[in-house]
Design a protein around this motif. Structure first.
Motif, PDB file in Angstrom:
ATOM      1  N   PHE A 202       2.649   3.657 -38.325  1.00  0.00           N
ATOM      2  CA  PHE A 202       1.849   2.549 -38.846  1.00  0.00           C
ATOM      3  C   PHE A 202       1.383   1.636 -37.716  1.00  0.00           C
ATOM      4  O   PHE A 202       2.056   1.476 -36.712  1.00  0.00           O
ATOM      5  CB  PHE A 202       2.673   1.735 -39.850  1.00  0.00           C
ATOM      6  N   ASP A 203       0.245   1.038 -37.960  1.00  0.00           N
ATOM      7  CA  ASP A 203      -0.292   0.075 -37.009  1.00  0.00           C
ATOM      8  C   ASP A 203       0.258  -1.299 -37.358  1.00  0.00           C
ATOM      9  O   ASP A 203      -0.049  -1.863 -38.411  1.00  0.00           O
ATOM     10  CB  ASP A 203      -1.829   0.089 -37.103  1.00  0.00           C
ATOM     11  N   LEU A 204       1.109  -1.826 -36.493  1.00  0.00           N
ATOM     12  CA  LEU A 204       1.646  -3.167 -36.720  1.00  0.00           C
ATOM     13  C   LEU A 204       1.051  -4.170 -35.740  1.00  0.00           C
ATOM     14  O   LEU A 204       1.516  -5.290 -35.653  1.00  0.00           O
ATOM     15  CB  LEU A 204       3.172  -3.168 -36.569  1.00  0.00           C
ATOM     16  N   GLY A 205       0.022  -3.761 -35.021  1.00  0.00           N
ATOM     17  CA  GLY A 205      -0.623  -4.666 -34.074  1.00  0.00           C
ATOM     18  C   GLY A 205      -0.066  -4.508 -32.677  1.00  0.00           C
ATOM     19  O   GLY A 205       1.004  -3.943 -32.473  1.00  0.00           O
ATOM     20  N   ILE A 206      -0.811  -5.053 -31.706  1.00  0.00           N
ATOM     21  CA  ILE A 206      -0.438  -4.811 -30.304  1.00  0.00           C
ATOM     22  C   ILE A 206       0.518  -5.859 -29.744  1.00  0.00           C
ATOM     23  O   ILE A 206       0.981  -5.734 -28.619  1.00  0.00           O
ATOM     24  CB  ILE A 206      -1.690  -4.704 -29.399  1.00  0.00           C
ATOM     25  N   THR A 207       0.800  -6.905 -30.509  1.00  0.00           N
ATOM     26  CA  THR A 207       1.751  -7.900 -29.992  1.00  0.00           C
ATOM     27  C   THR A 207       3.054  -7.860 -30.796  1.00  0.00           C
ATOM     28  O   THR A 207       3.782  -8.844 -30.864  1.00  0.00           O
ATOM     29  CB  THR A 207       1.147  -9.317 -30.057  1.00  0.00           C
ATOM     30  N   THR A 208       3.309  -6.709 -31.398  1.00  0.00           N
ATOM     31  CA  THR A 208       4.495  -6.586 -32.255  1.00  0.00           C
ATOM     32  C   THR A 208       5.586  -5.762 -31.573  1.00  0.00           C
ATOM     33  O   THR A 208       5.324  -4.680 -31.042  1.00  0.00           O
ATOM     34  CB  THR A 208       4.096  -5.896 -33.580  1.00  0.00           C
ATOM     35  N   ASP A 209       6.782  -6.311 -31.573  1.00  0.00           N
ATOM     36  CA  ASP A 209       7.955  -5.578 -31.077  1.00  0.00           C
ATOM     37  C   ASP A 209       8.788  -5.182 -32.290  1.00  0.00           C
ATOM     38  O   ASP A 209       8.929  -5.967 -33.227  1.00  0.00           O
ATOM     39  CB  ASP A 209       8.810  -6.452 -30.159  1.00  0.00           C
ATOM     40  N   VAL A 210       9.328  -3.980 -32.230  1.00  0.00           N
ATOM     41  CA  VAL A 210      10.108  -3.498 -33.382  1.00  0.00           C
ATOM     42  C   VAL A 210      11.544  -3.224 -32.955  1.00  0.00           C
ATOM     43  O   VAL A 210      11.791  -2.428 -32.050  1.00  0.00           O
ATOM     44  CB  VAL A 210       9.486  -2.216 -33.975  1.00  0.00           C
ATOM     45  N   LEU A 211      12.468  -3.921 -33.586  1.00  0.00           N
ATOM     46  CA  LEU A 211      13.880  -3.662 -33.362  1.00  0.00           C
ATOM     47  C   LEU A 211      14.332  -2.771 -34.511  1.00  0.00           C
ATOM     48  O   LEU A 211      14.483  -3.223 -35.647  1.00  0.00           O
ATOM     49  CB  LEU A 211      14.636  -4.998 -33.360  1.00  0.00           C
ATOM     50  N   SER A 212      14.487  -1.492 -34.207  1.00  0.00           N
ATOM     51  CA  SER A 212      14.748  -0.516 -35.271  1.00  0.00           C
ATOM     52  C   SER A 212      16.232  -0.337 -35.533  1.00  0.00           C
ATOM     53  O   SER A 212      17.059  -0.564 -34.652  1.00  0.00           O
ATOM     54  CB  SER A 212      14.179   0.846 -34.870  1.00  0.00           C
ATOM     55  N   ASN A 213      16.510   0.092 -36.763  1.00  0.00           N
ATOM     56  CA  ASN A 213      17.876   0.482 -37.134  1.00  0.00           C
ATOM     57  C   ASN A 213      18.857  -0.651 -36.864  1.00  0.00           C
ATOM     58  O   ASN A 213      19.989  -0.416 -36.461  1.00  0.00           O
ATOM     59  CB  ASN A 213      18.268   1.718 -36.312  1.00  0.00           C
ATOM     60  N   VAL A 214      18.384  -1.894 -37.056  1.00  0.00           N
ATOM     61  CA  VAL A 214      19.187  -3.037 -36.634  1.00  0.00           C
ATOM     62  C   VAL A 214      19.745  -3.801 -37.833  1.00  0.00           C
ATOM     63  O   VAL A 214      19.083  -3.931 -38.868  1.00  0.00           O
ATOM     64  CB  VAL A 214      18.334  -3.976 -35.740  1.00  0.00           C
ATOM     65  N   ASP A 215      20.950  -4.249 -37.683  1.00  0.00           N
ATOM     66  CA  ASP A 215      21.528  -5.147 -38.669  1.00  0.00           C
ATOM     67  C   ASP A 215      20.750  -6.467 -38.592  1.00  0.00           C
ATOM     68  O   ASP A 215      20.537  -7.007 -37.508  1.00  0.00           O
ATOM     69  CB  ASP A 215      23.004  -5.364 -38.324  1.00  0.00           C
TER      70      ASP A 215
END
Lengths: 265, 157
Positions: free
Chosen positions: A163-176
């Motif tokens: 998915f496109d979440l934009g270019i200034t987006t950081d994703v912390l995956s699998n995180v509590d």
């Protein structure tokens, strides 16, 4: 495929799908799902690496590469009061994610018109909360230079660049989420934190911490109405501390993601 | 005289190479177990920390294992059972190695780690025995090869 939103597999039952807004059986009289079908799906979801997904299995879900959230139903195994795993899985609820461009436009014309506010998206399960959050992330990133941190506990908001979440987006995956809120604020200096499904007291405390730290929070929670949400003790802090400025209530009355109300909290 | 010497050298060289070739199966067996032992450690460490999926772990397969079993081991990434074949290993050894790869990813991290420790012990003992055999027979084959060259030279000349 665009009209398919859910697939349910149950051992010895026909495949049940939610297609074009309606639940219906697939090949009702000619094919019953077998235990080995379920096992095959799980093996593929875990990429034949159960050890890598045991925490997810313990929490009752797996996530596909395209962000499909797969709920697991079987026999829970407990050890000293804590869930160890789910075994003998008999049912799978596969929810097909989608990205719908423009569904957050109404927010940017109303409550986000003067800037981003703390927003809670409220609805029962499967009404489009995650899709809306995804689009909010994309639009904030596109329309501003704000740094967005997405806390993706179930790897479904972002899901391996699907998915496109934009270019200034950081994703912390699998995180509590509680960890994500506190460490995210400290280490990643976000302007906005977006996360799905606040459900526990620690999640709410995390959101409270982020808001009090000067970070805008956009999150979702399960409830049909804001009154129902108020009745959940877990969410007391949310209302006592006025963490969120607005709440958006979604339903499926006119299709998934129907905006019922925007409430000034 | 000098032609005889050259002929002798060529003969000894050739038969020594044949001796080395014969000894290679011992070296290969040793190398397979050495790499399996190291691979067990690598996977165990990974499962305790990064938890890479099996297909990513298969990318980290050492050279000799890849060369000997690569095609069959590709099945693991496709969630299929493997049945390894090699003329350099006995059937029970091949069954153990197949079992090792077939159990990769089938259970939780704790169980997987215990299984890896078990296989590491098996592979370690086989490696030590393979190393002993290699040290013993590899040199003999090379020496016999050279000796055969000299003998052939004497018979011919």
């Amino acid at each position: 495929m665009d009209k398919l939103s859910e697939i349910r597999l149950r051992v010895n039952k026909p495949i049940f799908i939610h297609y074009n807004g309606v639940y219906q059986f697939l090949a009702k009289n000619s094919y019953l799902v077998s235990a080995s079908d379920i096992e095959e799906v799980i093996l593929r979801l875990t990429k034949h690496s159960v050890y890598a997904y045991e925490d997810n299995i313990r929490q009752g879900f797996l996530t596909g590469d395209a962000g499909e959230r797969v709920g697991l139903c079987g026999t829970c195994v407990f050890e000293r009061g804590n869930i160890l795993t789910i075994k003998d899985i008999t049912s799978l609820c596969i929810r097909v994610p989608r990205q719908v461009f423009g569904i957050a436009d109404f927010l940017f014309k109303s409550i986000f018109a003067q800037g981003i506010v703390n927003l809670l998206v409220v609805s029962p399960p499967g009404m489009g909360k995650t899709t809306l959050l995804r689009e909010i992330a994309r639009q904030i990133s596109t329309k501003s230079t704000k740094n967005i941190l997405v806390l993706d506990e179930k790897n479904e908001l972002f899901s391996l660049n699907s998915f496109d979440l934009g270019i200034t987006t950081d994703v912390l995956s699998n995180v509590d989420k509680a960890y994500g809120f506190t460490k995210g604020v400290a280490n990643l200096r976000p302007d906005v934190i977006i996360c799905d499904e606040l459900s526990s007291k620690t999640d709410v405390e995390g959101a409270n911490f982020a808001v009090l730290s000067g970070v805008k929070v956009i999150a979702s929670a399960h409830a049909s109405t804001i009154e129902d949400l108020r009745r959940k003790p877990t969410f007391n802090m949310l209302f006592d501390n006025k963490i969120f400025d607005y709440a958006v209530i979604l339903s499926d009355r006119l299709g998934l993601g129907t905006v019922e109300k925007v409430i000034n909290l | 005289m000098s032609i005889n010497l050259i002929l002798c050298a060529i003969l000894v060289g050739l038969t020594t190479v044949i001796g080395v070739k014969f000894s290679e199966k011992f070296k290969l067996r040793r190398d397979i177990y050495y790499e399996l032992l190291n691979y067990c450690t690598l996977v165990n460490t990974n499962i305790g920390y990064k938890k890479d999926t099996v297909d990513k772990l298969m990318d980290k397969l050492p050279h000799t294992l890849k060369r000997c079993f690569g095609a069959e081991l590709n099945k693991i990434s496709r969630s299929q059972m493997v049945d390894l074949r090699s003329k350099n290993l006995k059937t029970d050894e091949l069954n153990d190695i197949s079992g090792f790869f077939n159990t990769l990813g089938s259970i939780d991290a704790k169980g997987q780690s215990e299984l890896l420790n078990y296989y590491a012990e098996v592979f370690k003992s086989r490696y030590l025995s393979a190393e002993t055999v290699y040290q013993k027979y590899a040199k003999i084959y090379v020496k016999l090869g050279a000796l055969a060259g000299v003998l052939i030279f004497i018979i011919l000349v």
